[in-house]
Each structure stands twice: as structure tokens, then as C-alpha cells.
Write an enzyme that holds these catalytic residues in place. Structure first.
Site, PDB file in Angstrom:
ATOM      1  N   CYS A 120       0.792  -1.230   0.000  1.00  0.00           N
ATOM      2  CA  CYS A 120       0.000   0.000   0.000  1.00  0.00           C
ATOM      3  C   CYS A 120       0.822   1.276   0.000  1.00  0.00           C
ATOM      4  O   CYS A 120       0.260   2.375  -0.122  1.00  0.00           O
ATOM      5  CB  CYS A 120      -0.960   0.010   1.195  1.00  0.00           C
ATOM      6  SG  CYS A 120      -0.123   0.206   2.793  1.00  0.00           S
ATOM      7  N   ASP A 170      28.357   4.809 -11.266  1.00  0.00           N
ATOM      8  CA  ASP A 170      27.856   5.806 -10.316  1.00  0.00           C
ATOM      9  C   ASP A 170      28.313   5.438  -8.911  1.00  0.00           C
ATOM     10  O   ASP A 170      27.982   4.357  -8.399  1.00  0.00           O
ATOM     11  CB  ASP A 170      26.331   5.844 -10.403  1.00  0.00           C
ATOM     12  CG  ASP A 170      25.708   6.864  -9.469  1.00  0.00           C
ATOM     13  OD1 ASP A 170      26.454   7.624  -8.824  1.00  0.00           O
ATOM     14  OD2 ASP A 170      24.472   6.880  -9.373  1.00  0.00           O
TER      15      ASP A 170
END
Length: 414
Positions: free
Chosen positions: A203, A338
């Protein structure tokens, strides 16, 4: 196994072995990748054919899959010979080579790169799939973790039927991904790194945590009850029947005790009792050079591999008190270019230590250490680092290619 192969598959296997042997002879590696590539060009279904009829266990996750696979292999050997990709070549080419090299083994334990899990499920029809954890890793070229969890959930929902899923109950992303499986064995494997699983995958609300227990206060998504649990600060594992299984590992750290529990749960699906399997875990002392000790000029350096924020955190748990620490950081293609992820790592536990920094991106790491108040010295390479520490023991923590550079310096093969 060879008697069941077609003539084409047998020919492909011969070429695979030849290519792998040539790679080893010329010093280009152990030959797992090039061997598998050659074999699959000749017979695209070679992996499927080599896996047919075997009892296969797949092990996947962001961290710990190489070690867990090695533990599972040692444990499963109580039931018979086990084919495995012991050098960590965890994509289909490496799996094909592993099975081709060990034709007579009726069992297989294969480490699987997270992005190839669906392909390996289809190719090998495994008896067991072990899911360890999901955390951010090389985001410049890899899938974001919640997206990967969703991909795994879809794979499990659509591709797994009879397969048993052995899953880490402490990682909410793993629990959500494993939910659709008909048969799940939950293991309390622990989760030191929680930054990538603070949000409910169902959720989107923040999860509540109480130690290892977690729950979503909004939708009720919660940690399942594990049937395998690491107990007594890692000296034992509690099995599903309530019995206590003593473990005496040669590998350090909390994470490896969790990996051992996962391996015992995997082996149990092949009929190996944990009391029979546990003593076999003691034989694992080094995993593709990880945790190995190398010596030079009176210094003994223990090599630790850390590829992402979760891995660095786990390795700091293993670093022995009072010893100098060498940190090595590269940013090559297989590492990910990165390096911004180092700002997710808390280096403060190294304050007050003798810290040496090396690697292609040593200046990036130096800035990060300075922010965390860690005193350090920057030197050019591992040879200079050795000269910078006193005689005796020292720890080396390195990301992937930096780790391989150091191993090559010491001419280590295993």
C-alpha cells in the site's frame, strides 16, 4: 546425464569444455562464461538439456548468494554429488558450464543473478528456489528494487508450481515477492540493511519495525512466522521440528549465519536433515577468494568483498576490533559507474581506526570518509597500502573490481 543428450548437445558440450580449458590455459579466467557461450551457440537448448532430470536449487538475492550457494552445496552433498557454479558466474552461460563440467551430478546448486531468475526457472525446473534479500545495487544500470520485487512476484505467480520457495521472512520485499508461491518455507535470516524496505510494497505506507518484526499499520501486511530461525547470537539454528542445530562456521559475520540457515532450509528439501548438514558447513572457509587471508612483508590481509550499501554495512560488522582497515573503491562497468551510493553507507564505525584508501575512485571515498569524521590516508595501490600498515593483521574491504585487482596482485586463483 550424457547418455540422455542429443548428438548435437554432446558436441556442444565438448566444444564448451574445450573453450573453457583454453581460457584457463591462457590466463583469461576460469572459462565459465566463454565455455557456456560457445555451447549455447551450438545448441541453444543446452542449459535445459543439461538440467533435465536433476534436482536443482536456485539461489538469488542482492547480497549473499555466492556464499549461500557454497553452503547449500556443502549441505546437499550429503545426498549426492552436486554441480555448482562455484566461481560465481551466475548468468546462463555460467550455469551451462557448471552443469556441463559435472555431468554425473544428480543435484545442482546454482547462484542466479537477480535479473535472470525467470529464465533459469524456465530452463531448469528447480525443486527449490531460495530468495535472500533485495537492496539497491548499481542503479545506473540495474532495476530499482521495488520494480525487481514486482518482477519476481510476477515470475513466481506465473512460473512456479511444484517448486518450493525458501524465503527470508525478515525482508518485506522478499515476503511480498514470494507470497504467490504455493509452498513457502520462511527463514528468519535477519536484515541489517532496512533502508530499501521501509515502505510497504502493498500500500505504500511506512512499515512499523520492532526488532526483526515488521508490520504495515495501514493494510496489515506483516512478517510471516518463520520455521527456521537463527538462535543464540548465531551459534545455532532452530529447525522446524523445534530441535536446536549447532553451527560452527569458518566464515565471519551475522550475515553468514543467516546464509547458513538458508542453506540448511534448502538442503532439507532434498531430504538432508539439518543435523547431518550443519557439520558440512564448517568445511567452507573461503568463497571465490572472499574471507581469504593473503600475506606479504609480515602483513596478513583478510579480503572482504562489499559491492553495495548493504554489503558494506555487513562487512563493517565483520571487521575485527583494533586492526588497520584498507578500503578500495573502483567504478568500472561491472561495478556500476555511479559512486553516489557511498553516501548511503555509514562509515562512522571506522572512526579512530587506521584507515587506508585505494582504488580508481579513492578520492570519492576520501570525501565521503571526511564527511563522516573518519581519519584516513590515501595511497596509490595495495602495495602502498601494505607499506602503510604495521606488521600483523589487517582488514581489506573492496568492491568487485577492486577486490579482483587485489586478488590478481597476490596471484590467487581461488
Amino acid at each position: 546425464m550424457s547418455g540422455k543428450l542429443t548428438a548435437r548437445a554432446k558436441f556442444a558440450t565438448v566444444l564448451l569444455r574445450g573453450a573453457a580449458a583454453l581460457s584457463r590455459a591462457t590466463g583469461r579466467g576460469d572459462g565459465s562464461v566463454i565455455g557456456g557461450r560457445v555451447g549455447l551457440v551450438v545448441e541453444p537448448q543446452l542449459l535445459n538439456l543439461l538440467a533435465e532430470g536433476r534436482g536443482v536449487a536456485l539461489v538469488s538475492g542482492t547480497n549473499g548468494k555466492t556464499t549461500t550457494t557454497r553452503f547449500a552445496t556443502a549441505a546437499m552433498e550429503a545426498a549426492g554429488a552436486v554441480a555448482t557454479n562455484s566461481f560465481g558466474a551466475n548468468m546462463p552461460t555460467g550455469h551451462t558450464t557448471a552443469l556441463a563440467k559435472q555431468m554425473g551430478a544428480e543435484l545442482a546448486a546454482l547462484e542466479v543473478d537477480e535479473h535472470y531468475l525467470g529464465q533459469l526457472l524456465e530452463a531448469t525446473s528447480p525443486k527449490v528456489v531460495a530468495l535472500l534479500n533485495l537492496s539497491r545495487d548499481q542503479l545506473d544500470r540495474a532495476m530499482e528494487v521495488t520494480s525487481l520485487a514486482a518482477k519476481w512476484r510476477e515470475i513466481i505467480e506465473n512460473q512456479i508450481q511444484e517448486t518450493v520457495v525458501v524465503a527470508n521472512a525478515d525482508d518485506p520485499l522478499i515476503v511480498w515477492a514470494a507470497q504467490p508461491a504455493q509452498r513457502v518455507v520462511w527463514v528468519a535470516g535477519g536484515q541489517n540493511w532496512t533502508a530499501d524496505s521501509s515502505i510497504c510494497p502493498v500500500c505504500g505506507k511506512h512499515l512499523d519495525r520492532f526488532g526483526e518484526f515488521w508490520r504495515c499499520p495501514s493494510c496489515g501486511f506483516t512478517r510471516p512466522n518463520p520455521t527456521w530461525t537463527v538462535a543464540d547470537q548465531g551459534s545455532a539454528v532452530m529447525a522446524p521440528d523445534g530441535s536446536r542445530v549447532e553451527i560452527d562456521l569458518r566464515l565471519p559475520g551475522k550475515i553468514n549465519r543467516a546464509n547458513a540457515a538458508m542453506a540448511l532450509a534448502v538442503a532439507a528439501q532434498f531430504g538432508v536433515s539439518p543435523h547431518q548438514a550443519a557439520p558440512r558447513l564448517t568445511t567452507v572457509e573461503s568463497v571465490a577468494g572472499r574471507y581469504a587471508t593473503v600475506e606479504r612483508d609480515g602483513r596478513r590481509l583478510r579480503l572482504l568483498l562489499a559491492k553495495n550499501p548493504a554489503g558494506w554495512l555487513e562487512n563493517f560488522d565483520m571487521v575485527r576490533d583494533g586492526l588497520p582497515v584498507v578500503l578500495a573503491l573502483n567504478a568500472r562497468e561491472v561495478d556500476g559507474f555511479d559512486t553516489s551510493w557511498i553516501y548511503d553507507v555509514d562509515f562512522s564505525s571506522l572512526r579512530g581506526r587506521h584507515v587506508i584508501v585505494i582504488g580508481d575512485r579513492r578520492t570519492d571515498l576520501a570525501v565521503r570518509l571526511q564527511i563522516d569524521g573518519v581519519t584516513f590516508h590515501v595511497v596509490d595501490d595495495i602495495s602502498a597500502a601494505i607499506e602503510s600498515v604495521p606488521a600483523g593483521d589487517a582488514e581489506v574491504v573492496a568492491n568487485y573490481t577492486a577486490f579482483q585487482d587485489i586478488r590478481k596482485e597476490f596471484n590467487r586463483v581461488n
